[in-house]
Design an enzyme around this catalytic site. Structure first.
Site, PDB file in Angstrom:
ATOM      1  N   GLN A 191       0.809  -1.219   0.000  1.00  0.00           N
ATOM      2  CA  GLN A 191       0.000   0.000   0.000  1.00  0.00           C
ATOM      3  C   GLN A 191       0.844   1.273   0.000  1.00  0.00           C
ATOM      4  O   GLN A 191       0.301   2.359  -0.166  1.00  0.00           O
ATOM      5  CB  GLN A 191      -0.919   0.023   1.225  1.00  0.00           C
ATOM      6  CG  GLN A 191      -1.992  -1.047   1.224  1.00  0.00           C
ATOM      7  CD  GLN A 191      -2.808  -1.038   2.501  1.00  0.00           C
ATOM      8  OE1 GLN A 191      -2.946  -2.059   3.165  1.00  0.00           O
ATOM      9  NE2 GLN A 191      -3.358   0.103   2.874  1.00  0.00           N
ATOM     10  N   PHE A 222      -6.485  -3.440   3.615  1.00  0.00           N
ATOM     11  CA  PHE A 222      -7.066  -3.041   4.905  1.00  0.00           C
ATOM     12  C   PHE A 222      -6.040  -2.433   5.861  1.00  0.00           C
ATOM     13  O   PHE A 222      -6.248  -2.414   7.065  1.00  0.00           O
ATOM     14  CB  PHE A 222      -7.764  -4.222   5.583  1.00  0.00           C
ATOM     15  CG  PHE A 222      -8.751  -4.942   4.713  1.00  0.00           C
ATOM     16  CD1 PHE A 222      -9.857  -4.275   4.212  1.00  0.00           C
ATOM     17  CD2 PHE A 222      -8.564  -6.270   4.367  1.00  0.00           C
ATOM     18  CE1 PHE A 222     -10.769  -4.929   3.392  1.00  0.00           C
ATOM     19  CE2 PHE A 222      -9.473  -6.936   3.552  1.00  0.00           C
ATOM     20  CZ  PHE A 222     -10.585  -6.260   3.062  1.00  0.00           C
ATOM     21  N   GLU A 226       0.703  -1.709   4.589  1.00  0.00           N
ATOM     22  CA  GLU A 226       1.121  -0.313   4.556  1.00  0.00           C
ATOM     23  C   GLU A 226       2.537  -0.088   5.048  1.00  0.00           C
ATOM     24  O   GLU A 226       3.219   0.805   4.566  1.00  0.00           O
ATOM     25  CB  GLU A 226       0.155   0.541   5.400  1.00  0.00           C
ATOM     26  CG  GLU A 226       0.521   2.010   5.417  1.00  0.00           C
ATOM     27  CD  GLU A 226      -0.461   2.850   6.208  1.00  0.00           C
ATOM     28  OE1 GLU A 226      -0.106   3.992   6.544  1.00  0.00           O
ATOM     29  OE2 GLU A 226      -1.571   2.378   6.502  1.00  0.00           O
ATOM     30  N   ARG A 303      -4.218   8.610  16.271  1.00  0.00           N
ATOM     31  CA  ARG A 303      -5.598   8.718  15.778  1.00  0.00           C
ATOM     32  C   ARG A 303      -6.590   8.322  16.873  1.00  0.00           C
ATOM     33  O   ARG A 303      -7.644   8.945  17.012  1.00  0.00           O
ATOM     34  CB  ARG A 303      -5.787   7.834  14.556  1.00  0.00           C
ATOM     35  CG  ARG A 303      -4.940   8.178  13.372  1.00  0.00           C
ATOM     36  CD  ARG A 303      -5.525   9.275  12.533  1.00  0.00           C
ATOM     37  NE  ARG A 303      -6.702   8.832  11.814  1.00  0.00           N
ATOM     38  CZ  ARG A 303      -7.277   9.520  10.831  1.00  0.00           C
ATOM     39  NH1 ARG A 303      -6.769  10.685  10.469  1.00  0.00           N
ATOM     40  NH2 ARG A 303      -8.350   9.092  10.220  1.00  0.00           N
ATOM     41  N   ARG A 335      -7.980  -0.914   8.889  1.00  0.00           N
ATOM     42  CA  ARG A 335      -9.105  -0.054   8.521  1.00  0.00           C
ATOM     43  C   ARG A 335      -9.688   0.674   9.741  1.00  0.00           C
ATOM     44  O   ARG A 335     -10.158   0.054  10.688  1.00  0.00           O
ATOM     45  CB  ARG A 335     -10.186  -0.908   7.872  1.00  0.00           C
ATOM     46  CG  ARG A 335     -11.297  -0.141   7.191  1.00  0.00           C
ATOM     47  CD  ARG A 335     -12.272  -1.122   6.585  1.00  0.00           C
ATOM     48  NE  ARG A 335     -13.092  -0.515   5.551  1.00  0.00           N
ATOM     49  CZ  ARG A 335     -13.784  -1.241   4.658  1.00  0.00           C
ATOM     50  NH1 ARG A 335     -13.709  -2.556   4.665  1.00  0.00           N
ATOM     51  NH2 ARG A 335     -14.521  -0.626   3.757  1.00  0.00           N
ATOM     52  N   PHE A 337      -7.714   2.768  11.488  1.00  0.00           N
ATOM     53  CA  PHE A 337      -6.444   3.328  11.944  1.00  0.00           C
ATOM     54  C   PHE A 337      -6.535   3.925  13.350  1.00  0.00           C
ATOM     55  O   PHE A 337      -6.178   5.069  13.585  1.00  0.00           O
ATOM     56  CB  PHE A 337      -5.966   4.387  10.947  1.00  0.00           C
ATOM     57  CG  PHE A 337      -4.471   4.578  10.936  1.00  0.00           C
ATOM     58  CD1 PHE A 337      -3.647   3.752  10.198  1.00  0.00           C
ATOM     59  CD2 PHE A 337      -3.889   5.593  11.673  1.00  0.00           C
ATOM     60  CE1 PHE A 337      -2.272   3.934  10.168  1.00  0.00           C
ATOM     61  CE2 PHE A 337      -2.508   5.790  11.674  1.00  0.00           C
ATOM     62  CZ  PHE A 337      -1.705   4.947  10.916  1.00  0.00           C
ATOM     63  N   ALA A 502      -5.756   5.823   5.376  1.00  0.00           N
ATOM     64  CA  ALA A 502      -6.396   6.959   6.049  1.00  0.00           C
ATOM     65  C   ALA A 502      -7.556   7.519   5.233  1.00  0.00           C
ATOM     66  O   ALA A 502      -7.917   8.680   5.381  1.00  0.00           O
ATOM     67  CB  ALA A 502      -5.376   8.057   6.362  1.00  0.00           C
ATOM     68  N   GLU A 705     -12.917   4.188   5.488  1.00  0.00           N
ATOM     69  CA  GLU A 705     -12.791   3.804   6.887  1.00  0.00           C
ATOM     70  C   GLU A 705     -13.924   4.245   7.810  1.00  0.00           C
ATOM     71  O   GLU A 705     -14.316   3.489   8.700  1.00  0.00           O
ATOM     72  CB  GLU A 705     -11.470   4.345   7.442  1.00  0.00           C
ATOM     73  CG  GLU A 705     -10.253   3.722   6.812  1.00  0.00           C
ATOM     74  CD  GLU A 705      -8.972   4.329   7.348  1.00  0.00           C
ATOM     75  OE1 GLU A 705      -8.155   3.586   7.905  1.00  0.00           O
ATOM     76  OE2 GLU A 705      -8.792   5.556   7.204  1.00  0.00           O
TER      77      GLU A 705
END
Length: 747
Positions: A191, A222, A226, A303, A335, A337, A502, A705
């Site tokens: 990702q 998902f 990343e 987050r 998903r 985050f 994100a 998300e």
């Protein structure tokens, strides 16, 4: 759900990593990993493995020509362990052979000497021992201590939420092969094209322009693809050193055992309300179960940290958050985050407070919903707030009070079966919490036959981002959608691309593509003006491939226009860049504007629980969600449905088990994800009407998300049944599996 890949998916023609025809001489890599969760690595003997059948080479940290480091945010993660191991499954070396089977057999011939050390497997214990990643974060707003003194009701307790396996269709994998001029090309299921290119270059000790990373599509991501670069960097290392193509692909159980999960959290909460149910104060401590290396955990925690107030106005708040270093595989993005975990903390506190007050939690939620002009805990003032509009729209559609009364009546008249109901509002900030990542670029080429190619940094993983960018480009240029092709994500065309995560893939890359198309359209209008000797550009229009001047159709088509413009030496290629404006955050003061805008929604979930067996059915889910001006209603509804179902899985049946030694005990055949039979019997999704969002491309809003939060309704609906039966036990942790429901009622 319609997207550009749908027809090829159905026909089996879509190309994933395993479908790529590899160059001659392909070798297969298998990682040799740590069998213990913590220890000192005293010796590695690879002599027998090197001479095993079919083996081309065995690599350890000694063979890495560049930096032995793939840490994403903190440089704490060697690609190959060298003096200590910190989790079961940590890569120590790699065997490369003619077949995967031979490579796996050779791994068994490697002998290692590890001095075991007692691992730390509990986040609270890790925090007590000072084992944390980065720094503890504390956010305060108002006077929490004084506010609690004025509260009539105070709810205080502890709760836990568990991990979740990504379970993407395509497991972690990468294919690397050498090309001319000492370059290396990597086809990756990843990702983060920019970050992975950087990691590969550092491992190999070569400049980034010598590494080409190409991504056509992923079989799901998902967030799990990343940040952990070893699955891509390891085959690249072997390909470079052996000068042959090398593929590394994890089996499903290898993937589950060694890859990161959604972060489990432990929470201490304290919520205070006045006599009318207005929230006056909230105090929350978040213990994040991060794993052995930081990976992307500090960003995920950030987050969570910024979303602990949920969709509610809380004038006095104190949030403390720590990322705890434990000896399990490093957890990573998933998903949502961190937002689902942050939201879970306030929703649980409200559920607890409602019991103390003797009212339905829905009354507290409605009374404290965010409105325009409210300030969030970090000082951001809200505008264009649709929290109450989403709630009111859902209420008009479903009559929330009537639904609650119906559930209460059913429960009075039934002993063995009980219904539960929950309403969940959503407020989800959109942007990367790291301001640097809020940037993207795009390259748009118009060919002389009128066809258009768009290259962007977004990665297609089933979420439909390519279809959205395609429609943005076609709409901006005024041509049919089938004139536009979205090319692969390639680091040689789009450098330094931010991760597709994100929920910003369409926002950032779509805006960059739109800007490039606008510049190309301007060039074409200038050519038309020159050709027609009419220079009021606003009165020149291209619509569906037809050229109009002052409302009148001209006698040449789009294709003819492009051919003539090319002949007149008009530049038909444009690179454009976009950076989200007006976002900033001060980590010292914990104040700022970290998000460009917010996504809102409200949902109501109803469940039927078999109180004898502990099983349950998700009877219905009704969702109203704000997507601004939708770029594709079919894709947006598909994303909402998928997000809700995946979240219901996290809240109910998906459970990861770790052994006392830190080993992941869960395997593919014991991990339950929602299937078609688990989907709510009634599932209605409504996109909020008349919502405009000037902060994103074409007035749209991100959708990947935020809908995940709605799935929490399943947990609270089931919880309402359990608490109706007994209140002498603490709240059960998430997920609420049927076994846990049964034991809660019976034990």
């Amino acid at each position: 759900m319609k997207n550009t890949d749908m027809r090829m998916h159905v026909q089996g023609k879509s190309v994933f990593i395993d479908d790529i025809t590899a160059p001659d001489g392909l070798l297969h890599a298998v990682l040799f990993t740590s069998p213990v969760s913590k220890g000192r690595l005293k010796n590695i003997d690879i002599s027998k493995a090197k001479t095993a059948k079919g083996v081309a080479a065995v690599f350890t940290h000694k063979d890495i020509p560049g930096k032995n480091q793939i840490g994403h945010m903190i440089l704490d993660q060697p690609m190959f362990a060298f003096d200590e191991v910190e989790y079961i499954g940590q890569p120590i070396g790699m065997v490369v052979a003619d077949t995967r089977k031979n490579a796996s057999k050779a791994c068994q011939l490697i002998n290692i000497d590890i001095e075991k050390i007692e691992p730390v497997l509990d986040p609270r214990e890790a925090y007590k021992k000072g084992l944390i990643h980065a720094q503890k974060r504390v956010l305060t707003n108002g006077d929490v201590e004084a506010a609690f003194k004025n509260c009539k009701y105070i709810a205080e307790g502890t709760i836990d939420s568990g991990p979740q396996e990504h379970f993407y269709f395509e497991t972690q994998r990468g294919l690397a092969y050498p090309v001319e001029d000492d370059k290396i090309k990597v086809c990756a299921s990843a990702q983060s094209p920019g970050a992975y290119q950087h990691h590969v270059a550092e491992i190999l000790g070569i400049p980034m322009h010598k590494v080409e990373l190409e991504i056509r599509r992923l079989g799901g991501g998902f967030g799990g693809k990343e940040s952990t670069a070893v699955w891509v960097a390891a085959p690249a290392l072997a390909a470079k050193l052996l000068n042959r193509p090398v593929k590394l692909a994890l089996t499903r159980n290898e993937d589950i055992a060694t890859s990161g999960k959604r972060h489990a959290y432990s929470y201490d909460y304290k919520l205070g309300l006045d006599a009318e149910g207005k929230i006056l104060a909230f105090e929350i401590f978040l213990y994040q179960h991060a794993g052995a290396c930081a990976d992307i955990s500090p960003a995920v925690l950030g987050r969570s940290f910024l979303h602990t107030s949920g969709s509610y106005y809380i004038p006095n708040i104190k949030v403390t958050a720590v990322s705890c270093k434990t000896n399990i595989p490093p957890n990573n993005a998933f998903r949502g985050f961190g937002v689902p975990q942050g939201t879970f903390s306030i929703e649980t506190a409200i559920q607890h407070a409602s019991e103390i007050m003797g009212i339905n939690p829905i009354e507290i939620k409605k009374k404290n919903l965010l409105s325009d002009g409210d300030f969030l805990p970090y000082g951001m003032r809200l505008e264009k707030t649709n929290a109450r509009r989403c709630w009111e729209t859902l209420d008009k559609q479903t009559d929330i009070a009537k639904r609650i009364k119906s559930v209460e009546e059913y429960n009075k008249n039934n002993k063995n079966f009980k219904r539960g109901i929950a309403v969940i509002p959503v407020c989800f900030g959109i942007s990367f919490a790291q301001s640097t990542l809020n940037q993207a670029s795009a390259l748009v080429n118009i060919y002389i036959d009128g066809s258009v190619s768009v290259s962007a940094g977004a990665v297609e993983m089933g979420q439909g981002v390519n279809s959205k960018i395609q429609s943005i480009a076609a709409k901006t240029l005024g041509i049919p959608v089938n004139f536009v092709h979205i090319d692969t994500t390639n680091t040689s065309r789009i450098p330094n691309a931010s991760p597709t995560s994100a929920s910003t893939g369409a926002d950032l890359n779509g805006m960059a593509a739109k800007t490039a198309c606008e510049e190309l359209l301007l060039r074409l209008k200038k050519y038309i003006a020159k050709k027609t000797n009419y220079y009021i550009l606003d009165e020149i229009l291209i619509n569906d491939g037809v050229v109009f001047l002052k409302g009148a159709k001209l006698d040449f088509t789009w294709k003819e226009l492009i051919a003539e413009a090319y002949a007149d030496r008009t530049d038909l290629s444009c690179h454009s860049f976009y950076a989200t404006p007006a976002i900033y955050y001060d980590r010292i003061k914990e104040r700022g504007r970290p998000f460009a805008y917010y996504s809102y929604g409200t949902s109501i979930t109803e469940v039927l629980v078999d109180c004898v067996r502990g099983t349950y059915d998700i009877e219905s889910v009704d969702v109203v969600h704000d997507v601004g001006q939708s770029l594709s209603k079919e894709i947006d509804k598909g994303q909402i449905e998928g997000g809700v179902i995946q979240s219901i899985g996290w809240a109910t049946i998906e459970q990861i088990k770790y052994g006392k030694d830190g080993k992941v005990l869960t395997s593919a055949n014991s991990y339950k994800i929602p299937d078609i039979k688990f989907v709510p019997k009634k599932f209605n999704v409504t996109l909020l009407e008349n919502s405009n969002n000037p902060y994103a491309v074409c007035n749209s809003k991100a959708v990947g998300e935020p809908p995940f939060i709605h799935g929490l309704g399943a947990y609270y609906a089931i919880l309402s049944v359990l608490r109706g039966i007994r209140k002498d036990k603490p709240f059960p942790s998430l997920p609420l599996t049927p076994e846990k429901v049964f034991m809660y009622i019976r034990e």
